[in-house]
Scaffold this motif. Sequence first.
Motif, mmCIF file in Angstrom:
data_model
loop_
_atom_site.group_PDB
_atom_site.id
_atom_site.type_symbol
_atom_site.label_atom_id
_atom_site.label_comp_id
_atom_site.label_asym_id
_atom_site.label_seq_id
_atom_site.Cartn_x
_atom_site.Cartn_y
_atom_site.Cartn_z
ATOM 1 N N LEU A 176 0.832 -1.196 0.000
ATOM 2 C CA LEU A 176 0.000 0.000 0.000
ATOM 3 C C LEU A 176 0.873 1.255 0.000
ATOM 4 C CD1 LEU A 176 -2.812 1.186 0.067
ATOM 5 C CD2 LEU A 176 -2.799 0.975 2.557
ATOM 6 N N GLN A 177 1.924 1.247 0.805
ATOM 7 C CA GLN A 177 2.832 2.389 0.864
ATOM 8 C C GLN A 177 3.467 2.651 -0.494
ATOM 9 O OE1 GLN A 177 6.092 1.921 3.586
ATOM 10 N NE2 GLN A 177 6.804 4.017 3.333
ATOM 11 N N SER A 178 3.903 1.591 -1.160
ATOM 12 C CA SER A 178 4.572 1.737 -2.451
ATOM 13 C C SER A 178 3.651 2.353 -3.498
ATOM 14 C CB SER A 178 5.071 0.371 -2.934
ATOM 15 O OG SER A 178 5.633 0.472 -4.218
ATOM 16 N N VAL A 179 2.459 1.797 -3.631
ATOM 17 C CA VAL A 179 1.562 2.286 -4.674
ATOM 18 C C VAL A 179 1.055 3.687 -4.337
ATOM 19 C CG1 VAL A 179 -0.605 1.327 -3.749
ATOM 20 C CG2 VAL A 179 -0.325 1.614 -6.212
ATOM 21 N N ILE A 182 -10.848 9.404 -0.247
ATOM 22 C CA ILE A 182 -10.275 10.627 -0.803
ATOM 23 C C ILE A 182 -9.689 10.460 -2.201
ATOM 24 C CG2 ILE A 182 -9.794 11.535 1.502
ATOM 25 C CD1 ILE A 182 -6.879 10.858 1.108
ATOM 26 N N CYS A 183 -9.387 9.235 -2.604
ATOM 27 C CA CYS A 183 -8.794 9.035 -3.933
ATOM 28 C C CYS A 183 -9.862 9.183 -5.022
ATOM 29 C CB CYS A 183 -8.124 7.665 -4.020
ATOM 30 S SG CYS A 183 -6.607 7.540 -3.026
ATOM 31 N N PRO A 184 -9.476 9.706 -6.188
ATOM 32 C CA PRO A 184 -10.449 10.074 -7.235
ATOM 33 C C PRO A 184 -10.908 8.896 -8.090
ATOM 34 C CG PRO A 184 -8.238 10.646 -7.951
ATOM 35 C CD PRO A 184 -8.096 10.120 -6.549
ATOM 36 N N PHE A 185 -11.710 8.030 -7.505
ATOM 37 C CA PHE A 185 -12.217 6.877 -8.235
ATOM 38 C C PHE A 185 -13.565 7.186 -8.866
ATOM 39 C CE2 PHE A 185 -9.702 4.794 -4.739
ATOM 40 C CZ PHE A 185 -8.637 4.426 -5.546
ATOM 41 N N SER A 186 -13.961 6.352 -9.819
ATOM 42 C CA SER A 186 -15.270 6.495 -10.458
ATOM 43 C C SER A 186 -16.362 6.050 -9.486
ATOM 44 C CB SER A 186 -15.332 5.635 -11.717
ATOM 45 O OG SER A 186 -15.379 4.251 -11.361
ATOM 46 N N PRO A 187 -17.627 6.437 -9.738
ATOM 47 C CA PRO A 187 -18.719 5.987 -8.871
ATOM 48 C C PRO A 187 -18.785 4.465 -8.734
ATOM 49 C CG PRO A 187 -19.482 7.782 -10.241
ATOM 50 C CD PRO A 187 -18.100 7.434 -10.720
ATOM 51 N N LEU A 222 -6.789 -0.635 -7.857
ATOM 52 C CA LEU A 222 -7.385 0.522 -8.527
ATOM 53 C C LEU A 222 -6.373 1.639 -8.720
ATOM 54 C CD1 LEU A 222 -10.881 0.684 -6.769
ATOM 55 C CD2 LEU A 222 -10.406 -0.019 -9.120
ATOM 56 N N LEU A 223 -5.548 1.898 -7.707
ATOM 57 C CA LEU A 223 -4.535 2.941 -7.831
ATOM 58 C C LEU A 223 -3.514 2.573 -8.907
ATOM 59 C CD1 LEU A 223 -3.914 3.841 -4.074
ATOM 60 C CD2 LEU A 223 -4.970 5.300 -5.804
ATOM 61 N N THR A 224 -3.101 1.311 -8.916
ATOM 62 C CA THR A 224 -2.140 0.858 -9.920
ATOM 63 C C THR A 224 -2.729 0.986 -11.317
ATOM 64 O OG1 THR A 224 -1.183 -0.707 -8.328
ATOM 65 C CG2 THR A 224 -0.723 -1.088 -10.664
ATOM 66 N N MET A 225 -3.968 0.546 -11.487
ATOM 67 C CA MET A 225 -4.619 0.598 -12.789
ATOM 68 C C MET A 225 -4.818 2.044 -13.250
ATOM 69 S SD MET A 225 -8.136 -1.291 -13.926
ATOM 70 C CE MET A 225 -9.070 -0.516 -12.599
ATOM 71 N N MET A 226 -5.157 2.932 -12.322
ATOM 72 C CA MET A 226 -5.366 4.332 -12.662
ATOM 73 C C MET A 226 -4.090 4.958 -13.227
ATOM 74 S SD MET A 226 -6.514 7.463 -10.138
ATOM 75 C CE MET A 226 -8.001 6.592 -9.641
ATOM 76 N N MET A 227 -2.949 4.667 -12.590
ATOM 77 C CA MET A 227 -1.684 5.224 -13.059
ATOM 78 C C MET A 227 -1.260 4.612 -14.385
ATOM 79 S SD MET A 227 0.546 5.717 -9.578
ATOM 80 C CE MET A 227 0.161 4.084 -8.922
ATOM 81 N N PRO A 256 0.766 4.748 -19.803
ATOM 82 C CA PRO A 256 0.934 3.321 -20.143
ATOM 83 C C PRO A 256 2.351 2.797 -19.990
ATOM 84 C CG PRO A 256 -0.384 4.465 -21.796
ATOM 85 C CD PRO A 256 0.167 5.516 -20.889
ATOM 86 N N ASN A 257 3.350 3.653 -20.108
ATOM 87 C CA ASN A 257 4.720 3.198 -20.009
ATOM 88 C C ASN A 257 5.260 3.172 -18.588
ATOM 89 O OD1 ASN A 257 4.927 2.915 -22.811
ATOM 90 N ND2 ASN A 257 5.391 5.091 -23.057
ATOM 91 N N ARG A 258 4.404 3.592 -17.644
ATOM 92 C CA ARG A 258 4.836 3.680 -16.243
ATOM 93 C C ARG A 258 4.728 2.303 -15.586
ATOM 94 N NH1 ARG A 258 5.093 8.097 -12.721
ATOM 95 N NH2 ARG A 258 5.099 7.532 -10.496
ATOM 96 N N THR A 259 5.728 1.949 -14.791
ATOM 97 C CA THR A 259 5.723 0.692 -14.047
ATOM 98 C C THR A 259 5.680 0.994 -12.566
ATOM 99 O OG1 THR A 259 7.021 -0.426 -15.747
ATOM 100 C CG2 THR A 259 6.962 -1.444 -13.562
ATOM 101 N N VAL A 260 4.719 0.360 -11.868
ATOM 102 C CA VAL A 260 4.585 0.533 -10.421
ATOM 103 C C VAL A 260 5.056 -0.733 -9.762
ATOM 104 C CG1 VAL A 260 3.022 1.003 -8.530
ATOM 105 C CG2 VAL A 260 2.653 2.094 -10.736
ATOM 106 N N GLN A 261 6.019 -0.630 -8.839
ATOM 107 C CA GLN A 261 6.547 -1.810 -8.141
ATOM 108 C C GLN A 261 6.252 -1.712 -6.672
ATOM 109 O OE1 GLN A 261 10.694 -1.833 -9.184
ATOM 110 N NE2 GLN A 261 10.318 -2.706 -11.219
#
Length: 219
Positions: A142-145, A177-182, A204-209, A214-219
């Motif tokens: 959670l901290q990483s993402v 607080i995060c900007p998710f869809s309804p 959801l946070l990973t998918m949003m970024m 598209p070229n961004r990698t979240v580890q």
Amino acid sequence: MSDQGTTSGLDELPTILPVFPLTGALLLTTGQLPLNIFEPRYLDMVRDAMETHRVIGIIQPKDPEDVSHEPDLYTIGCAGKICEFSEQQNGTIHITVEGVCRFRMEDELDRLTKYRQVQADYSPFQHDLISATERSVDRDALQSVLKHFLEFENEEEDWEALNNLADDNLVNSLSMICPFSPAEKQALLEAENVIARAELLISLLTMMMQQSSPNRTVQ
């Protein structure tokens, strides 16, 4: 006007619950949702609640595009207690609602008031009233993402302060607080428990970024 220590037991929650349908609004246990009330029927609802149990239900319409007077509602919402109340000179009311427990809408009552009321069943969500006593979610993941997300959004948050929160408070606050869809907010609301909500939050946070870059990698 404010009220501290708003958490209630199930026996203190009204089974006949006034509801405030709000697209894109998410209220979860221990979270606080500020609202500006200006529509006459909801001004009536808040004033009536302040004279009784001070509890209202926050629930989403099923269709975000439905602008009808009484849209169809999801069956699951969250009951919250009004912990701050301020009446403005222009007739509007500012309130803050603190989440107490989710509810399942069993039935909507025949109209007795300008606002909508439902028969609420809290029993499937009794565990909402039990605070996390030990850390049960993957805080490292959670901290990483979250750090990647905050950098991506150019937001600055004190992770150390956030990390001192109990699991349920941390996950619920971030979900709100995060900007998710309804639809995503409804999925977070309906997650079985804090562990399932944390896993969904990370996804959801990973998918949003990834969708935004598209070229961004979240580890």
